[in-house]
Each structure stands twice: as C-alpha cells, then as structure tokens.
Design a protein around this motif. Structure first.
Motif, PDB file in Angstrom:
ATOM      1  N   GLY A  77       2.097  10.990 -10.460  1.00 13.19           N
ATOM      2  CA  GLY A  77       0.971  11.889 -10.636  1.00 13.19           C
ATOM      3  C   GLY A  77       1.225  13.331 -10.250  1.00 13.19           C
ATOM      4  O   GLY A  77       0.769  14.248 -10.935  1.00 13.19           O
ATOM      5  N   LEU A  78       1.950  13.545  -9.165  1.00 17.96           N
ATOM      6  CA  LEU A  78       2.167  14.924  -8.704  1.00 17.96           C
ATOM      7  C   LEU A  78       2.918  15.791  -9.717  1.00 17.96           C
ATOM      8  O   LEU A  78       2.509  16.933  -9.954  1.00 17.96           O
ATOM      9  CB  LEU A  78       2.880  14.923  -7.354  1.00 17.96           C
ATOM     10  N   PRO A  79       3.987  15.320 -10.338  1.00 21.49           N
ATOM     11  CA  PRO A  79       4.627  16.173 -11.351  1.00 21.49           C
ATOM     12  C   PRO A  79       3.710  16.508 -12.523  1.00 21.49           C
ATOM     13  O   PRO A  79       3.758  17.622 -13.053  1.00 21.49           O
ATOM     14  CB  PRO A  79       5.825  15.343 -11.819  1.00 21.49           C
ATOM     15  N   ALA A 122       0.831  -1.206   0.000  1.00 20.05           N
ATOM     16  CA  ALA A 122       0.000   0.000   0.000  1.00 20.05           C
ATOM     17  C   ALA A 122       0.865   1.256   0.000  1.00 20.05           C
ATOM     18  O   ALA A 122       0.597   2.203  -0.755  1.00 20.05           O
ATOM     19  CB  ALA A 122      -0.932  -0.011   1.201  1.00 20.05           C
ATOM     20  N   ILE A 123       1.913   1.263   0.816  1.00 19.72           N
ATOM     21  CA  ILE A 123       2.824   2.418   0.848  1.00 19.72           C
ATOM     22  C   ILE A 123       3.523   2.578  -0.495  1.00 19.72           C
ATOM     23  O   ILE A 123       3.660   3.690  -1.018  1.00 19.72           O
ATOM     24  CB  ILE A 123       3.822   2.277   1.999  1.00 19.72           C
ATOM     25  N   ALA A 124       3.961   1.465  -1.097  1.00 19.09           N
ATOM     26  CA  ALA A 124       4.621   1.526  -2.402  1.00 19.09           C
ATOM     27  C   ALA A 124       3.678   2.052  -3.469  1.00 19.09           C
ATOM     28  O   ALA A 124       4.071   2.862  -4.325  1.00 19.09           O
ATOM     29  CB  ALA A 124       5.147   0.144  -2.781  1.00 19.09           C
ATOM     30  N   LEU A 125       2.430   1.630  -3.428  1.00 20.10           N
ATOM     31  CA  LEU A 125       1.446   2.105  -4.402  1.00 20.10           C
ATOM     32  C   LEU A 125       1.184   3.604  -4.249  1.00 20.10           C
ATOM     33  O   LEU A 125       1.139   4.335  -5.238  1.00 20.10           O
ATOM     34  CB  LEU A 125       0.146   1.312  -4.259  1.00 20.10           C
ATOM     35  N   VAL A 126       1.044   4.049  -3.005  1.00 21.81           N
ATOM     36  CA  VAL A 126       0.803   5.472  -2.753  1.00 21.81           C
ATOM     37  C   VAL A 126       2.006   6.308  -3.205  1.00 21.81           C
ATOM     38  O   VAL A 126       1.848   7.335  -3.887  1.00 21.81           O
ATOM     39  CB  VAL A 126       0.487   5.714  -1.260  1.00 21.81           C
TER      40      VAL A 126
END
Length: 125
Positions: A27-29, A16-20
């Motif tokens: 996505g952020l850039p 879950a941490i790796a996916l986030v």
C-alpha cells in the motif's frame, strides 16, 4: 481452554505482524506514487525502454509450442544437475544401491533426451 488459546497467541501475533507488513509494502508505494504524481502517464513514460523500438506484433499473441517444450526440457535437465551434485558429494558413503539408482535415473533422462531429439523438439527454425 486458556492454555490452548495462549499456545496460539504467538502464531496470531506473527500473522498480525505479517499482515501489517505486507499491507505496508503493497500500500505505501501506491500511496506515495499517488501523492508524488508518479501515476500520471505521459509519452515519455509509455515509450519503449527495453529494446528501443515499438512492438511490431500484438503482445497477446501465443508463443510457439516449441518455446515451451525447450523451456520444459531446460527445467528437466536443470533438475538433473540439482540432483546430481549432492549425490556426487555423498556417493561414497551411500553404497552401491545409490549408485545403481542414479545410473537408472541418468539412463531414463538420456532416453528422454534421445526421444526429444528424434522428435525434433530441440530444432529451432
């Protein structure tokens, strides 16, 4: 059953941490570039910046086979060096069997180099 599920909990948390994090790094850039206007191309952004002049051929043209052959030969001899250095450090403790095995390996690579040289794989026009 609960013990088995509890054993997988750290793995699920890690996934879950790796996916986030991977989603955030991808996505952020893209979101920031949309918000700041960096996605709008203009003539200056599309200009040549590596070599300084426009491309004179189509970028989808195929490379000559010799380019790939030289690249493969480079990788082969690079791997030879990667195997040779650790072997040279530990050869004293490994004995004669390791020395003979490496000599066979080097003879095979030398024969491959001679073959490639005779076929003209190393010549560039």
């Amino acid at each position: 059953m609960a013990d088995v599920a509890a054993g997988y909990l750290p793995i699920l948390i890690f996934l879950a941490i790796a996916l986030v994090l991977s989603t955030a790094f991808v996505g952020l850039p893209m979101i920031v570039s949309r918000l700041t206007g960096a996605h709008q191309p203009d003539a200056e952004k599309l200009s040549e910046y590596e070599c300084g002049f426009p491309a004179f051929e189509d970028t989808r043209d195929q490379f000559d086979v010799r380019f790939y052959l030289v690249a493969i030969l480079f990788i082969i001899f690079d791997l030879e060096a990667a195997f040779l250095f650790p072997w040279a450090v530990t050869v004293v403790g490994l004995g004669w069997a390791a020395w003979i095995a490496m000599m066979i390996f080097l003879v095979e690579l030398t024969l491959g180099l001679v073959y490639a040289w005779q076929k003209g794989a190393l010549e560039w026009e």
